[in-house]
Design a protein around this motif. Sequence first.
Motif, PDB file in Angstrom:
ATOM      1  N   ALA A 200       0.828  -1.210   0.000  1.00 55.09           N
ATOM      2  CA  ALA A 200       0.000   0.000   0.000  1.00 55.09           C
ATOM      3  C   ALA A 200       0.861   1.259   0.000  1.00 55.09           C
ATOM      4  CB  ALA A 200      -0.931  -0.009   1.214  1.00 55.09           C
ATOM      5  N   SER A 201       1.974   1.232   0.727  1.00 54.26           N
ATOM      6  CA  SER A 201       2.875   2.392   0.751  1.00 54.26           C
ATOM      7  C   SER A 201       3.458   2.655  -0.631  1.00 54.26           C
ATOM      8  CB  SER A 201       4.000   2.157   1.758  1.00 54.26           C
ATOM      9  OG  SER A 201       3.493   1.996   3.061  1.00 54.26           O
ATOM     10  N   ALA A 202       3.874   1.589  -1.323  1.00 50.49           N
ATOM     11  CA  ALA A 202       4.430   1.766  -2.669  1.00 50.49           C
ATOM     12  C   ALA A 202       3.380   2.334  -3.617  1.00 50.49           C
ATOM     13  CB  ALA A 202       4.944   0.422  -3.179  1.00 50.49           C
ATOM     14  N   LEU A 203       2.146   1.854  -3.522  1.00 51.65           N
ATOM     15  CA  LEU A 203       1.088   2.364  -4.395  1.00 51.65           C
ATOM     16  C   LEU A 203       0.763   3.818  -4.076  1.00 51.65           C
ATOM     17  CD1 LEU A 203      -1.301  -0.731  -4.476  1.00 51.65           C
ATOM     18  CD2 LEU A 203       0.144   0.120  -6.334  1.00 51.65           C
ATOM     19  N   LEU A 204       0.792   4.191  -2.797  1.00 50.20           N
ATOM     20  CA  LEU A 204       0.541   5.590  -2.444  1.00 50.20           C
ATOM     21  C   LEU A 204       1.655   6.497  -2.969  1.00 50.20           C
ATOM     22  CD1 LEU A 204      -0.795   5.138   1.200  1.00 50.20           C
ATOM     23  CD2 LEU A 204      -2.073   6.106  -0.727  1.00 50.20           C
ATOM     24  N   LEU A 205       2.886   6.039  -2.891  1.00 59.57           N
ATOM     25  CA  LEU A 205       3.999   6.826  -3.449  1.00 59.57           C
ATOM     26  C   LEU A 205       3.887   6.922  -4.965  1.00 59.57           C
ATOM     27  CD1 LEU A 205       6.961   5.505  -1.273  1.00 59.57           C
ATOM     28  CD2 LEU A 205       5.905   7.774  -1.196  1.00 59.57           C
ATOM     29  N   TRP A 206       3.440   5.858  -5.599  1.00 52.11           N
ATOM     30  CA  TRP A 206       3.211   5.897  -7.051  1.00 52.11           C
ATOM     31  C   TRP A 206       2.115   6.900  -7.384  1.00 52.11           C
ATOM     32  CZ3 TRP A 206      -0.411   2.343 -10.110  1.00 52.11           C
ATOM     33  CH2 TRP A 206      -0.211   2.504 -11.488  1.00 52.11           C
TER      34      TRP A 206
ATOM     35  N   LEU B 260      -7.206   2.683  -2.698  1.00 51.63           N
ATOM     36  CA  LEU B 260      -6.376   2.588  -1.498  1.00 51.63           C
ATOM     37  C   LEU B 260      -7.103   3.138  -0.276  1.00 51.63           C
ATOM     38  CD1 LEU B 260      -2.950   3.613  -3.034  1.00 51.63           C
ATOM     39  CD2 LEU B 260      -3.548   1.378  -2.096  1.00 51.63           C
ATOM     40  N   SER B 261      -7.916   4.167  -0.467  1.00 51.98           N
ATOM     41  CA  SER B 261      -8.697   4.704   0.653  1.00 51.98           C
ATOM     42  C   SER B 261      -9.669   3.652   1.172  1.00 51.98           C
ATOM     43  CB  SER B 261      -9.460   5.956   0.216  1.00 51.98           C
ATOM     44  OG  SER B 261      -8.569   6.983  -0.184  1.00 51.98           O
ATOM     45  N   TYR B 262     -10.351   2.975   0.257  1.00 51.99           N
ATOM     46  CA  TYR B 262     -11.274   1.908   0.665  1.00 51.99           C
ATOM     47  C   TYR B 262     -10.514   0.784   1.364  1.00 51.99           C
ATOM     48  CZ  TYR B 262     -15.295   3.830  -1.860  1.00 51.99           C
ATOM     49  OH  TYR B 262     -16.332   4.618  -2.269  1.00 51.99           O
ATOM     50  N   ALA B 263      -9.346   0.431   0.849  1.00 54.91           N
ATOM     51  CA  ALA B 263      -8.560  -0.642   1.453  1.00 54.91           C
ATOM     52  C   ALA B 263      -8.142  -0.289   2.879  1.00 54.91           C
ATOM     53  CB  ALA B 263      -7.329  -0.933   0.600  1.00 54.91           C
ATOM     54  N   MET B 264      -7.785   0.961   3.120  1.00 52.05           N
ATOM     55  CA  MET B 264      -7.385   1.371   4.458  1.00 52.05           C
ATOM     56  C   MET B 264      -8.556   1.340   5.422  1.00 52.05           C
ATOM     57  SD  MET B 264      -4.707   4.455   3.516  1.00 52.05           S
ATOM     58  CE  MET B 264      -4.528   5.000   5.219  1.00 52.05           C
ATOM     59  N   ILE B 265      -9.751   1.617   4.922  1.00 50.88           N
ATOM     60  CA  ILE B 265     -10.928   1.623   5.792  1.00 50.88           C
ATOM     61  C   ILE B 265     -11.227   0.226   6.340  1.00 50.88           C
ATOM     62  CG2 ILE B 265     -13.453   1.779   5.657  1.00 50.88           C
ATOM     63  CD1 ILE B 265     -12.156   4.350   6.337  1.00 50.88           C
TER      64      ILE B 265
ATOM     65  N   PRO C  48     -16.390   8.412   5.945  1.00 43.56           N
ATOM     66  CA  PRO C  48     -15.428   7.501   6.579  1.00 43.56           C
ATOM     67  C   PRO C  48     -14.123   7.334   5.818  1.00 43.56           C
ATOM     68  CG  PRO C  48     -17.633   6.601   6.775  1.00 43.56           C
ATOM     69  CD  PRO C  48     -17.750   7.830   5.908  1.00 43.56           C
ATOM     70  N   ARG C  49     -14.182   7.157   4.488  1.00 43.73           N
ATOM     71  CA  ARG C  49     -12.942   6.877   3.764  1.00 43.73           C
ATOM     72  C   ARG C  49     -12.057   8.109   3.610  1.00 43.73           C
ATOM     73  NH1 ARG C  49     -13.394   7.521  -2.179  1.00 43.73           N
ATOM     74  NH2 ARG C  49     -15.487   8.222  -2.732  1.00 43.73           N
ATOM     75  N   ALA C  50     -12.552   9.273   3.963  1.00 41.57           N
ATOM     76  CA  ALA C  50     -11.701  10.459   4.011  1.00 41.57           C
ATOM     77  C   ALA C  50     -11.342  10.815   5.452  1.00 41.57           C
ATOM     78  CB  ALA C  50     -12.401  11.644   3.346  1.00 41.57           C
ATOM     79  N   PHE C  51     -12.286  10.651   6.365  1.00 39.27           N
ATOM     80  CA  PHE C  51     -12.066  11.057   7.748  1.00 39.27           C
ATOM     81  C   PHE C  51     -11.028  10.180   8.436  1.00 39.27           C
ATOM     82  CE2 PHE C  51     -13.086  11.109  12.280  1.00 39.27           C
ATOM     83  CZ  PHE C  51     -13.140  12.468  12.528  1.00 39.27           C
TER      84      PHE C  51
END
Length: 325
Positions: free
Chosen positions: A35-41, A80-85, A165-168
């Motif tokens: 997830a970190s690599a995808l966020l950096l991408w 990625l936001s949904y995945a983190m939730i 939720p997925r932003a907060f």
Amino acid sequence: MSTLTVPSPRPRPARWVFRLHRWALYVWAALVLTASALLLWAAGPLADRATRGWHRMLECPRQGPCSVDVGFYYTVFDLLSYAMIILPFLVAAWAAVALTAPGTESGSAPSAWLQGITPARWLTARLALPAAVITAGTTLLVILHRYAGAAPEDRRGPGPEWWMPRAFYTNGPALAAACLTALAAGALTGLLVRRTLPSLGITLAATTLLFTGVHRLMPHLWPLVTKVNDFQHGYAVRPGALEVVHGIATRGGGRVPAPECTVDSAKALAACERLYARHGGTGYFTQYHPASHYWPLQLTTTALLLLLTALLTAATFAVLRRRTG
């Protein structure tokens, strides 16, 4: 002739927990790193492409109709936001299945206690190491998520409001607190039920109810802003605001819910105003949270989740103490 006594090595619960759950640690590390690599991408090449697309859109009115390609930034970032939730639910499921239920169900927990590890130390070790790893991983993801979200120069694409939720939860410490609450809930359920599959179902249901309740309570954890308009100007609507309560303001300074009145024409609107006047109304009121309330609400929600974590953890130790004497 004296006998040489060799002291037995002192048990190390942390090392024992690491060896027992090392595969779960490897999976968690792989998820966080991916997830970190995808966020950096997303924050790098994808955000640059989206920015070029928006700059191209600004030139379109001067050049006539044109198509604009902003790339995959918004798709990747939203996924990625949904995945983190869903991370708290993954943590809750793992805690229910692997943290306490298997030990009490199979008898490995009592055997560990016979090796010199007290029940309290056994449970502390089972909770402390996962809590530290989960906190570190979610903190890293939140930092990178905020970085990726701010990367495009002009983010006009479709996105959630700050209070959804997925932003907060993905942009502040509430995500780590939610994962810790899920960890404690799973541990307590596993200790109470002591069977793996029933613990899984009960924990997921309880976690869903718990976080639904917390999110519904969130708007009431910080004072609301109140705006009053006269009937001619209608309700005060602020772009990006989280509206919590609205109704009519009365002559005595009170606020009551607006009586039901369907508005489909100017004549009907006048009839509604007369109805409100008969109830003592002098105008409309709206209570809301502006976007500037994000951090106060974020921190108060985090504090509430940490309080729930402490209560669930205390309950887990109390249940263990009752069962072990």
